[in-house]
Design a protein around this motif. Structure first.
Motif, short mmCIF file in Angstrom:
data_model
loop_
_atom_site.label_atom_id
_atom_site.label_comp_id
_atom_site.label_asym_id
_atom_site.label_seq_id
_atom_site.Cartn_x
_atom_site.Cartn_y
_atom_site.Cartn_z
N ALA A 1 1.84 6.70 -6.84
CA ALA A 1 0.74 7.59 -7.24
C ALA A 1 1.14 9.05 -6.99
O ALA A 1 0.84 9.93 -7.80
N ALA A 2 1.84 9.28 -5.89
CA ALA A 2 2.28 10.66 -5.58
C ALA A 2 3.28 11.17 -6.61
O ALA A 2 3.41 12.37 -6.82
N SER B 1 -0.22 6.27 -12.82
CA SER B 1 -1.53 5.62 -12.76
C SER B 1 -1.29 4.29 -12.06
O SER B 1 -0.34 3.57 -12.40
N THR B 2 -2.14 3.95 -11.12
CA THR B 2 -1.81 2.84 -10.22
C THR B 2 -2.94 1.83 -10.12
O THR B 2 -4.11 2.21 -10.04
N GLU C 1 0.84 -1.21 0.00
CA GLU C 1 0.00 0.00 0.00
C GLU C 1 0.87 1.25 0.00
O GLU C 1 0.62 2.20 -0.74
N ARG D 1 0.94 4.15 -2.88
CA ARG D 1 0.71 5.57 -2.58
C ARG D 1 1.90 6.42 -3.04
O ARG D 1 1.72 7.53 -3.56
N ALA E 1 -7.77 3.08 -3.89
CA ALA E 1 -7.71 3.63 -5.25
C ALA E 1 -8.48 4.95 -5.33
O ALA E 1 -8.04 5.90 -5.99
N ALA F 1 -6.30 5.83 -10.30
CA ALA F 1 -6.06 4.46 -9.83
C ALA F 1 -7.33 3.63 -9.92
O ALA F 1 -8.43 4.17 -9.92
N GLU G 1 -8.71 7.15 -3.17
CA GLU G 1 -7.95 8.24 -2.53
C GLU G 1 -6.79 8.72 -3.41
O GLU G 1 -6.12 9.68 -3.09
N LEU G 2 -6.51 7.99 -4.49
CA LEU G 2 -5.35 8.32 -5.35
C LEU G 2 -5.84 9.04 -6.61
O LEU G 2 -6.98 8.84 -7.04
#
Ligand SMILES: NC(=O)c1ccc[n+]([C@@H]2O[C@H](COP(=O)([O-])OP(=O)(O)OC[C@H]3O[C@@H](n4cnc5c(N)ncnc54)[C@H](OP(=O)(O)O)[C@@H]3O)[C@@H](O)[C@H]2O)c1
Length: 246
Positions: A17-18, A22-23, A10, A14, A37, A43, A39-40
């Protein structure tokens, strides 16, 4: 991104993604995957049991459907049962190799062709300090992770000229649900308190503390990024100095 509904996976999802990636977030807990996902920035969350025969194919299909073939593949998954080497039978060996090698090789087989064709790719596997210094009472983990390390080192040389890097990232003790579960099991086995077990464990770590998942993930994000283009075939440690050998 394999097994990213908790712990190290996780944190890596994160961190990537930061960095703007694309995750794909995955795990057996589909609801948790979808929640992370959401929250990103870009994603999707996918419910996948990576140990099921069709697990790698299901993750691959969901990834390609969402974003196309990935530039980055992070191999992560559950660790095998603890236990000594003596008494290990063939069925346990098969199970360890299934979870720590076979399913990873399947995913690599799906992801590598597009990376090589594009001339850019990053493969990163979450390993363990046990790859360098086998950990007592973790025989199956030591066995399976060493096999994956040997495979990835061989692969790294084959794909380096195509712009694809292949590395291992070795955690020492990073604070996750798994570390707490292992410390609790060790305390029960030794008839000691969790605090006593933790203190003994911390004494072996020069940094004097367990690592934070975000610290581990920052190292992973670097290894998966553009600037790490000449770093391949390496087993990078993120362990607060725990491994004493050079
Ligand atoms: N933390 C450390 O210090 C440390 C040290 C050495 C090695 N490691 C190794 O690094 C890996 C990650 O460790 P961690 O501490 O992050 O563990 P963790 O906190 O227990 O997280 C494990 C992750 O794997 C997922 N998972 C478990 N079984 C799965 C399956 N069959 N299919 C798909 N996903 C599955 C879990 O999600 P679901 O429950 O949603 O499936 C979760 O997202 C493990 O192999 C561990 O042995 C960790």
């Amino acid at each position: 991104m394999c097994s990213s509904t908790g712990g190290l996976g996780e944190a890596i999802a994160r961190a990537l993604a930061a960095e703007g990636a694309s995750t794909v977030v995955c795990g057996r807990r589909g609801e948790r995957a979808r929640q992370i996902a959401a929250e990103l920035p870009t994603a999707v969350g996918v419910e996948v049991d990576l140990l099921a025969e069709d697990g790698p194919a299901r993750l691959w299909e969901a990834t390609v459907a969402a974003f196309g073939p990935p530039d980055v593949l992070v191999l992560n998954g559950p660790g095998p049962k603890p236990g000594p080497a003596s008494g290990v039978g063939p069925a346990e060996v098969d199970a360890a190799l299934h979870s720590l090698l076979r399913q990873q090789v399947r995913l690599l087989g799906m992801a590598l062709p597009a990376m090589r064709e594009r001339g850019w790719g990053r493969i990163l596997a979450v390993g363990s300090s046990g790859v360098v210094a086998p950990i007592p009472n973790l025989a199956l983990s030591n066995l399976g992770r060493a096999a994956l390390a040997g495979y990835l080192k061989t692969l790294a040389a084959e794909v380096a000229a195509d712009g694809v890097t292949v590395n291992l990232l070795l955690p020492g003790r990073i604070e996750t649900e798994r570390t707490t579960a292992i410390d609790t099991a060790n305390a029960e086995r030794a008839g000691r308190t969790l605090d006593e077990v933790r203190r003994a464990s911390l004494e072996a770590i020069p940094a004097g503390r367990y690592g934070r998942p975000a610290e581990f993930a920052a190292t992973a994000a670097f290894l998966c990024g553009g600037p790490a283009s000449y770093l391949t075939g390496s087993a990078v440690r993120c362990d607060g100095g725990y491994l004493r050998g050079l």
